[in-house]
Motif scaffolding. Structure first.
Motif, PDB file in Angstrom:
ATOM      1  N   VAL A  39      -9.368  -2.703   0.872  1.00 17.03           N
ATOM      2  CA  VAL A  39      -8.000  -2.319   0.508  1.00 17.03           C
ATOM      3  C   VAL A  39      -7.883  -2.309  -1.011  1.00 17.03           C
ATOM      4  O   VAL A  39      -8.000  -3.336  -1.670  1.00 17.03           O
ATOM      5  CB  VAL A  39      -6.966  -3.289   1.131  1.00 17.03           C
TER       6      VAL A  39
ATOM      7  N   SER B  70       0.833  -1.208   0.000  1.00 11.37           N
ATOM      8  CA  SER B  70       0.000   0.000   0.000  1.00 11.37           C
ATOM      9  C   SER B  70       0.861   1.249   0.000  1.00 11.37           C
ATOM     10  O   SER B  70       0.575   2.229  -0.704  1.00 11.37           O
ATOM     11  CB  SER B  70      -0.924  -0.007   1.221  1.00 11.37           C
TER      12      SER B  70
ATOM     13  N   SER C 193      -5.838   2.913   2.007  1.00  9.76           N
ATOM     14  CA  SER C 193      -5.547   1.504   2.297  1.00  9.76           C
ATOM     15  C   SER C 193      -4.473   1.359   3.363  1.00  9.76           C
ATOM     16  O   SER C 193      -4.483   0.400   4.144  1.00  9.76           O
ATOM     17  CB  SER C 193      -5.116   0.782   1.022  1.00  9.76           C
TER      18      SER C 193
END
Length: 453
Positions: A355, A94, A366
């Protein structure tokens, strides 16, 4: 002197019989090793000893039960360790996706790995078992009853939540962001570029709109958006429910090729009002798409999913029962139990379903979702460690109690061999003496014959 009764012989015989009985009892005790072989030996002692034996057998099995409980917890903790490792990788991905140097294609490649990790978390949650008992899918947490399962689904319960009634009324139904364009027929009038959620999509003058539509479908899908046709007209729709947007940018002429206009369109998250009598004061509702989380003080949290069949105004009953947690029998008596609650660790339960890193903004969001999931799993693992430590102390206490009870039981039931051997020797000598004297006493009547001569 009398000849009808030989009293010395009778007395010697009586003493011989008594000594034989005592000698026989002594031999029985020595051969068995027990002080009490029948209730007549010590009626009260026998009753006490059997009660102690019941306790000893129960303690022995409860110790085994506690070890089995530790094995169950270690199995769960081992799986949670792998979930932790996957979440750490998701956090790394992320952060990588949130960097502005990535293209849409780069973020899509990252998203593919994230999707696989989410699927593996779900597989682990649904498949991990101990002796046939599912341990990470919520079966060992409080059992929940939903009045209408076609409209709502219970997903996660925090350990601080107690059994009770937690119904709610749906006040808003979740929707998806959607925009509608024009028919995709003919050819493109000029070269152009449009931006969807910050990512550029280009086309060429004279290119068939059918071919452009085919490329647009793949491009939009990589961004988590479905491109389709409704009655021949183009539409764009977010694949997830809730407030995730569709943002369109570009020149009016470029957007007009698709019948679109610049701007941002969002869907709406579901919402509900708590109606159950056992919600704590100050409970609030947090929404993300179709998922609602009822949050209260001291970590109180219940997560539910509102399904498509639910509508605003629907009242849904939800009751959490005492049944569900694994109950370990860690003592010899009724009620000597310990509850082990292991919550659901599916992607939905720990909050990583949303996510999505297909845009820089979503990648930033996320990061927060994954960090919250890591915190939650850490809390669950901490709880597993506390359970295991408690059970280890329980086993130590059981073993100590068992040792003391064994000593008490032995003191009542078992013979002191040195003392009993002394008694045996005594009775053996008495028996031999009684036998010899009985032989002499039987000779006494012979003396009467001297008077008859």
């Amino acid at each position: 002197m009398k000849i009808n009764h030989n009293m010395p012989a009778l007395r010697a015989l009586r003493q011989l019989g008594k000594s034989e009985t005592l000698l026989s009892d002594s031999l029985y005790k020595l051969s068995s090793g027990n002080r009490i072989n029948r209730s007549a030996d010590d009626a009260a002692g026998l009753a006490i000893a059997h009660k102690l034996k019941i306790q000893l057998n129960g303690l022995s099995q409860s110790s085994n039960n506690a070890w089995d409980g530790i094995s169950l917890i270690q199995t769960a903790e081992g799986a949670l360790n792998e979930v932790h490792a996957m979440l750490q990788r998701m956090n790394e991905l992320s952060v990588q996706a949130a960097n502005g140097s990535n293209l849409a294609e780069d973020r899509m490649n990252i998203q593919r790995e994230l999707n696989q990790l989410k699927q593996e978390v779900d597989r682990l949650a649904n498949s991990m078992d101990f002796n046939g008992v599912k341990i990470l899918n919520g079966e060992l947490d409080l059992m929940g009853q939903i009045s209408d399962k076609t409209k709502a689904q219970l997903e996660a319960i925090h350990e601080s939540v107690n059994p009770g009634k937690y119904g709610f009324t749906v006040t808003r139904k979740a929707t998806k962001a959607q925009v509608t364009g024009s028919a995709m027929t003919g050819t493109m009038a000029a070269d152009g570029t449009i931006q969807i959620n910050g990512e550029s999509f280009s086309y060429k003058q004279g290119e068939s709109k059918t071919e452009v539509y085919g490329r647009l479908q793949q491009f939009a899908n990589d961004l988590g958006i479905t491109a389709g046709l409704n009655a021949g007209n183009l539409f764009l729709e977010r694949q997830e429910y809730g407030s995730k947007p569709i943002t369109l940018e570009g020149t009016p002429a470029a957007l007009a090729e698709f019948g679109l206009t610049a701007g941002t369109v969002t869907g709406q998250d579901a919402d509900a009002a708590p109606t159950g009598t056992d919600f704590p004061a100050g409970t609030i509702v947090k929404a993300s798409g179709q998922e609602l989380t009822f949050q209260g003080p001291d970590g109180f949290s219940i997560k539910v999913k509102i399904k498509d069949a639910a509508n605003a105004g629907d009242t849904i009953g939800m009751e959490l029962l005492k049944e569900g947690p694994a109950v370990l029998q860690i003592g010899a008596n009724y009620g000597h139990t310990m509850q082990v609650r292991i919550p659901n660790i599916s992607s939905a339960a720990i909050g990583i379903t949303d996510v999505d890193v297909r845009s820089q903004k979503e990648a930033q969001d996320s990061i927060g979702l994954v960090k919250d999931a890591i915190t939650l799993v850490s809390s669950i693992r901490s709880k597993m460690g506390a359970y295991q430590n408690r059970l280890e102390y329980t086993i130590t206490n059981i073993d100590t109690s068992s040792l003391n009870m064994t000593e008490a039981h032995s003191r009542i039931m078992h013979i002191d061999m040195s003392v009993e051997m002394t008694e045996y020797t005594k009775q053996n000598v008495i028996q031999q003496a009684a036998t010899a004297l009985l032989a002499q006493a039987n000779q006494k009547p012979q003396e009467m014959l001297q008077l008859l001569r």
